[in-house]
Design a protein around this motif. Sequence first.
Motif, PDB file in Angstrom:
ATOM      1  N   ARG A 178       0.827  -0.750   0.285  1.00 15.82           N
ATOM      2  CA  ARG A 178       0.099   0.429  -0.008  1.00 15.82           C
ATOM      3  C   ARG A 178       0.731   1.345  -0.425  1.00 15.82           C
ATOM      4  N   ARG A 179       2.515   1.681   0.811  1.00 19.11           N
ATOM      5  CA  ARG A 179       3.203   2.481   0.913  1.00 19.11           C
ATOM      6  C   ARG A 179       4.391   1.702   1.112  1.00 19.11           C
ATOM      7  N   HIS A 180       5.100   2.768   0.424  1.00 16.02           N
ATOM      8  CA  HIS A 180       6.903   2.044   0.423  1.00 16.02           C
ATOM      9  C   HIS A 180       7.418   3.629   0.944  1.00 16.02           C
ATOM     10  N   ASP A 181       7.488   3.759   1.866  1.00 20.22           N
ATOM     11  CA  ASP A 181       8.941   5.248   2.398  1.00 20.22           C
ATOM     12  C   ASP A 181      10.014   5.145   2.306  1.00 20.22           C
ATOM     13  N   TYR A 182      11.202   5.846   1.748  1.00 20.86           N
ATOM     14  CA  TYR A 182      12.170   5.896   2.440  1.00 20.86           C
ATOM     15  C   TYR A 182      12.577   7.136   1.893  1.00 20.86           C
ATOM     16  N   ASP A 183      14.488   7.278   2.586  1.00 21.75           N
ATOM     17  CA  ASP A 183      14.502   9.322   2.603  1.00 21.75           C
ATOM     18  C   ASP A 183      15.632   9.104   1.436  1.00 21.75           C
ATOM     19  N   VAL A 184      15.361  10.083   0.555  1.00 18.40           N
ATOM     20  CA  VAL A 184      16.205  10.006  -0.815  1.00 18.40           C
ATOM     21  C   VAL A 184      17.569  10.677  -0.640  1.00 18.40           C
ATOM     22  N   GLU A 185      18.779   9.439  -0.700  1.00 18.50           N
ATOM     23  CA  GLU A 185      20.208  10.335   0.689  1.00 18.50           C
ATOM     24  C   GLU A 185      20.689  10.908  -0.746  1.00 18.50           C
ATOM     25  N   ILE A 186      20.536  10.713  -1.984  1.00 16.79           N
ATOM     26  CA  ILE A 186      21.055  11.390  -2.907  1.00 16.79           C
ATOM     27  C   ILE A 186      20.298  12.901  -3.485  1.00 16.79           C
ATOM     28  N   ALA A 187      19.124  13.263  -2.667  1.00 13.00           N
ATOM     29  CA  ALA A 187      18.581  14.615  -3.050  1.00 13.00           C
ATOM     30  C   ALA A 187      18.532  15.346  -1.203  1.00 13.00           C
ATOM     31  N   GLY A 188      19.638  15.101  -0.716  1.00 15.01           N
ATOM     32  CA  GLY A 188      19.747  15.555   1.220  1.00 15.01           C
ATOM     33  C   GLY A 188      18.898  14.827   2.072  1.00 15.01           C
ATOM     34  N   ASN A 189      18.608  13.803   1.642  1.00 14.52           N
ATOM     35  CA  ASN A 189      17.977  12.417   2.885  1.00 14.52           C
ATOM     36  C   ASN A 189      16.052  13.181   2.476  1.00 14.52           C
ATOM     37  N   THR A 190      15.389  14.006   1.815  1.00 11.38           N
ATOM     38  CA  THR A 190      14.519  14.199   1.616  1.00 11.38           C
ATOM     39  C   THR A 190      13.780  13.015   1.896  1.00 11.38           C
ATOM     40  N   ALA A 191      11.748  13.151   2.474  1.00 12.67           N
ATOM     41  CA  ALA A 191      11.583  11.944   3.990  1.00 12.67           C
ATOM     42  C   ALA A 191      10.689  11.921   2.271  1.00 12.67           C
ATOM     43  N   GLY A 192       9.933  10.848   1.824  1.00 12.02           N
ATOM     44  CA  GLY A 192       9.207  10.376   1.047  1.00 12.02           C
ATOM     45  C   GLY A 192       8.206   9.431   1.065  1.00 12.02           C
ATOM     46  N   ALA A 193       6.885   9.995   0.883  1.00 15.42           N
ATOM     47  CA  ALA A 193       6.121   7.871   1.530  1.00 15.42           C
ATOM     48  C   ALA A 193       5.140   8.227  -0.350  1.00 15.42           C
ATOM     49  N   HIS A 194       5.309   6.931  -0.802  1.00 18.59           N
ATOM     50  CA  HIS A 194       4.668   6.491  -1.877  1.00 18.59           C
ATOM     51  C   HIS A 194       3.669   5.440  -1.402  1.00 18.59           C
ATOM     52  N   LEU A 195       3.060   6.210  -2.094  1.00 14.63           N
ATOM     53  CA  LEU A 195       1.574   5.333  -1.991  1.00 14.63           C
ATOM     54  C   LEU A 195       1.119   4.767  -3.134  1.00 14.63           C
ATOM     55  N   ILE A 196       1.301   3.421  -2.939  1.00 19.98           N
ATOM     56  CA  ILE A 196       0.996   2.092  -4.132  1.00 19.98           C
ATOM     57  C   ILE A 196      -0.342   1.424  -4.240  1.00 19.98           C
ATOM     58  N   SER A 197      -1.141   1.664  -5.941  1.00 15.75           N
ATOM     59  CA  SER A 197      -2.444   0.919  -5.399  1.00 15.75           C
ATOM     60  C   SER A 197      -2.505   0.523  -6.733  1.00 15.75           C
ATOM     61  N   ASP A 198      -4.146  -0.157  -7.724  1.00 21.00           N
ATOM     62  CA  ASP A 198      -4.754  -0.516  -8.876  1.00 21.00           C
ATOM     63  C   ASP A 198      -3.049  -1.714  -9.129  1.00 21.00           C
ATOM     64  N   TYR A 199      -4.117  -2.077  -8.520  1.00 20.15           N
ATOM     65  CA  TYR A 199      -2.686  -3.910  -8.886  1.00 20.15           C
ATOM     66  C   TYR A 199      -3.521  -4.633 -10.266  1.00 20.15           C
ATOM     67  N   VAL A 200      -2.781  -4.790 -11.162  1.00 19.95           N
ATOM     68  CA  VAL A 200      -2.862  -5.749 -11.999  1.00 19.95           C
ATOM     69  C   VAL A 200      -2.610  -7.043 -12.156  1.00 19.95           C
ATOM     70  N   THR A 201      -2.259  -8.201 -12.311  1.00 21.61           N
ATOM     71  CA  THR A 201      -1.603  -9.497 -12.725  1.00 21.61           C
ATOM     72  C   THR A 201      -1.558  -9.665 -14.740  1.00 21.61           C
ATOM     73  N   VAL A 202      -0.028  -9.928 -13.827  1.00 18.37           N
ATOM     74  CA  VAL A 202       0.415 -10.215 -15.588  1.00 18.37           C
ATOM     75  C   VAL A 202       1.617 -10.985 -15.317  1.00 18.37           C
ATOM     76  N   GLN A 203       1.312 -12.862 -16.341  1.00 16.81           N
ATOM     77  CA  GLN A 203       2.447 -13.579 -16.196  1.00 16.81           C
ATOM     78  C   GLN A 203       2.106 -13.705 -14.887  1.00 16.81           C
ATOM     79  N   GLY A 204       0.868 -14.342 -13.976  1.00  9.96           N
ATOM     80  CA  GLY A 204       1.131 -14.306 -12.502  1.00  9.96           C
ATOM     81  C   GLY A 204       1.775 -13.571 -11.824  1.00  9.96           C
TER      82      GLY A 204
END
Length: 239
Positions: A178-204
Amino acid sequence: MTELATAIIDAHGGLDRWRQFSTLSAHLVQGGALWGLKGQAGLLDDTTVTIDLTQEKASHAPFGADQRRTLFTPGLVELHAADGTVLDSLPDPRASFAGHTLETPWSEAQLAYFAGLAMWTYLTMPFLLAHPGVETEELEPWDADGETWRRLKVTFPADIATHSTVQTLYVGADNLLRRHDYDVEIAGNTAGAHLISDYVTVQGIAFPTRRRIFPRQPDGQPMAQPLVVSIDLDAITLA
């Protein structure tokens, strides 16, 4: 791996099925504030990414005008002309980001480095959890959108080029991301919240096709604005 890591991998199609494939490609339509902020608006608005599933390697094409394409590996980035001629190269690319902040402009080769590591990480997740040296630990759950999400702390070894050494995955009751958090080290450790949705199934294999990345506040909540990056995927192919 922890029990949760195994359950997440199984929910996305299972490691045995994933390991039947060696390459993945997907059409991307991308937006958000990041590209203009870095002085590279438009180069990756509409492109196709191809990644290697056996090693960390990715290519975007086209990359801007004239049917250029990129070649990303952790130790080297190249920009290629349509006929394969190397137009630019950046050895030891991560070192080139020393001292960068979120506002520091990127060269085209630096953009290719970030785009390569980001899409390789996104498209190999959660199967990347089984990579040698990756460590996982379940954290306390998180309440969001009327659901309770389980959370997994992921610590990456030095041989994987990714956003940050420590990242956090959030999954729903179905064990899909649903979500993936990280700090972008190469951009000053900028904190990101990455929201994930709308799944499809491809080749299983289950793939999210809608990704929206927002700044992450100190309390862990994503900000409503600005939209840092948007990624919409289609035409996903495994081979």
